[in-house]
Enzyme design. Structure first.
Site, PDB file in Angstrom:
ATOM      1  CG  ASN A   9      -1.672   1.226   1.481  1.00 37.26           C
ATOM      2  OD1 ASN A   9      -1.780   2.065   0.579  1.00 37.26           O
ATOM      3  ND2 ASN A   9      -2.212   1.374   2.680  1.00 37.26           N
ATOM      4  CD1 TRP A  10       2.926   1.118  -3.280  1.00 37.30           C
ATOM      5  CD2 TRP A  10       2.926   2.572  -4.988  1.00 37.30           C
ATOM      6  NE1 TRP A  10       3.426   0.468  -4.383  1.00 37.30           N
ATOM      7  CE2 TRP A  10       3.437   1.334  -5.443  1.00 37.30           C
ATOM      8  CE3 TRP A  10       2.831   3.629  -5.895  1.00 37.30           C
ATOM      9  CZ2 TRP A  10       3.855   1.138  -6.756  1.00 37.30           C
ATOM     10  CZ3 TRP A  10       3.240   3.434  -7.206  1.00 37.30           C
ATOM     11  CH2 TRP A  10       3.753   2.195  -7.622  1.00 37.30           C
ATOM     12  CE  LYS A  11       0.095   3.214   4.894  1.00 38.65           C
ATOM     13  NZ  LYS A  11       0.311   3.272   6.340  1.00 38.65           N
ATOM     14  CG  HIS A  98      -5.473   1.816   5.617  1.00 41.32           C
ATOM     15  ND1 HIS A  98      -4.993   2.773   6.491  1.00 41.32           N
ATOM     16  CD2 HIS A  98      -4.448   0.951   5.401  1.00 41.32           C
ATOM     17  CE1 HIS A  98      -3.724   2.494   6.775  1.00 41.32           C
ATOM     18  NE2 HIS A  98      -3.367   1.390   6.134  1.00 41.32           N
ATOM     19  CD  GLU A 100      -2.582   5.451   6.986  1.00 43.74           C
ATOM     20  OE1 GLU A 100      -2.641   5.524   5.741  1.00 43.74           O
ATOM     21  OE2 GLU A 100      -1.629   4.920   7.587  1.00 43.74           O
ATOM     22  CD  GLU A 170      -2.790  -2.399   7.587  1.00 39.82           C
ATOM     23  OE1 GLU A 170      -1.754  -2.660   6.969  1.00 39.82           O
ATOM     24  OE2 GLU A 170      -3.402  -1.322   7.440  1.00 39.82           O
ATOM     25  N   GLY A 176       3.359   2.434  10.655  1.00 38.86           N
ATOM     26  CA  GLY A 176       4.283   3.544  10.436  1.00 38.86           C
ATOM     27  C   GLY A 176       5.066   3.950  11.672  1.00 38.86           C
ATOM     28  CB  SER A 216       6.233  -1.685  11.632  1.00 35.69           C
ATOM     29  OG  SER A 216       5.817  -0.353  11.911  1.00 35.69           O
ATOM     30  N   GLY A 237       3.246  -0.951   4.169  1.00 32.48           N
ATOM     31  CA  GLY A 237       3.287   0.470   3.836  1.00 32.48           C
ATOM     32  C   GLY A 237       4.704   0.876   3.455  1.00 32.48           C
ATOM     33  N   GLY A 238       5.422   1.445   4.393  1.00 30.22           N
ATOM     34  CA  GLY A 238       6.753   2.003   4.144  1.00 30.22           C
ATOM     35  C   GLY A 238       7.697   1.102   3.358  1.00 30.22           C
TER      36      GLY A 238
HETATM   37  P1  13P Z   1       3.658   0.480   7.534  1.00 29.41           P
HETATM   38  O1  13P Z   1       4.148  -0.815   6.919  1.00 29.41           O
HETATM   39  O2  13P Z   1       4.344   1.675   7.013  1.00 29.41           O
HETATM   40  O3  13P Z   1       3.633   0.387   9.019  1.00 29.41           O
HETATM   41  O4  13P Z   1       2.115   0.643   7.072  1.00 29.41           O
HETATM   42  C1  13P Z   1       1.242  -0.409   7.226  1.00 29.41           C
HETATM   43  C2  13P Z   1      -0.021  -0.083   6.522  1.00 29.41           C
HETATM   44  O5  13P Z   1      -0.772   0.769   6.959  1.00 29.41           O
HETATM   45  C3  13P Z   1      -0.328  -0.806   5.277  1.00 29.41           C
HETATM   46  O6  13P Z   1      -1.635  -0.583   4.871  1.00 29.41           O
END
Ligand code: 13P
Length: 255
Positions: A9-11, A98, A100, A170, A176, A216, A237-238
């Site tokens: 997920n690139w956000k 998600h 967020e 999650e 993050g 993470s 994510g990251g």
């Molecule tokens: P991180 O891997 O950056 O913690 O993000 C996880 C995430 O929210 C994937 O949707």
């Protein structure tokens, strides 16, 4: 055997050029270096989906997805993107709920249930997110929170539709933050989710559903997480923003 799915997920990261460079590198590295059977999903911002999907044509087991979709089919909803538009750009998956989106855009379970329906109606496979905040975990409400997220978002589905769902656990406190849930903590929640599914549908259905962990995930912790019996992949994510780290996480999924 249920499917293993690793999704990135690139956000809100990467312009078009950067995004296509990432997909070009990662898709080739995965093709050359990975011989397992996990499915890989690249989930860029909406406006890159068409180009990313084209780039992935011909790559076995590699797909694209969207980070959200509207709960409406079409109409006067300025700035929204419908499931049918996403499908027409070549995506197969859509992240729904998600944390967020729940936190910053006030998306609640009833709305998310409608988004799930919109995806299924358009032959898109939802990746439905659930997970508790730090406060909820510290006050030991996490099972209750996850139970309502799953029940209210998904349990209206009939068996055939439910089988198209992937669930991503999650924990918000692990997203993050560099702070991963321990394998034992993640496994405990994944097993709990499977029990919920078994009690509403059946054991057989519960055993078919892919449950990813997210929060993470890195090349250093992926293999241990993936070795847990109820962890069937990751939503990253990251670490999905670099071809090397994303590929290394895919390679950690050996079975
Ligand atoms: P991180 O891997 O950056 O913690 O993000 C996880 C995430 O929210 C994937 O949707």
């Amino acid at each position: 055997m249920r499917k293993k799915i690793i999704a990135g997920n690139w956000k809100m990261n990467k312009n078009l050029e950067e995004g296509l460079a990432l997909v070009s590198e990662a898709s080739n590295m995965i093709k050359d270096e990975y011989n397992g059977n996990a499915l890989v999903v690249f989930i860029p911002p909406f406006i890159h989906i068409n180009a990313v999907s084209k780039m992935l044509e011909g790559y076995e087991n590699q797909f694209s997805g969207a980070q959200n979709c509207s709960n409406h089919q079409s109409g006067a909803y300025t700035g929204e993107i419908s499931a049918s538009m996403i499908k027409s750009c070549g995506a197969n998956y859509v992240i729904i709920g998600h944390s967020e989106r729940r936190q910053y855009f006030n998306e609640h379970n009833q709305w998310l249930a409608q988004k799930i329906d919109a995806c299924l109606k358009n032959n898109l496979l939802p990746i439905y997110c659930c997970g508790e905040t730090l406060e909820e975990r510290e006050s030991e409400q996490h099972f209750q929170v996850i139970e309502s997220q799953i029940k209210e978002g998904l349990f209206h589905l009939n068996v055939n539709d439910f089988l198209k769902i992937t669930i991503a656990y999650e924990p918000v406190w692990a997203i993050g933050t560099g702070k991963t849930a321990s394998t034992a903590q993640a496994q405990e929640v994944h097993a709990f989710i499977r029990t919920l599914i078994a009690s509403h549908y059946s054991n057989e259905i519960a055993n078919e559903i892919t449950i990813q962990y997210g929060g993470s995930v890195k090349p250093e912790n992926a293999a241990e997480l993936f070795a847990a019996p109820d962890i069937d992949g990751a939503l990253i994510g990251g670490a999905a923003l670099q071809s090397r780290s994303f590929t290394d996480i895919v390679k950690a999924m050996t079975h």
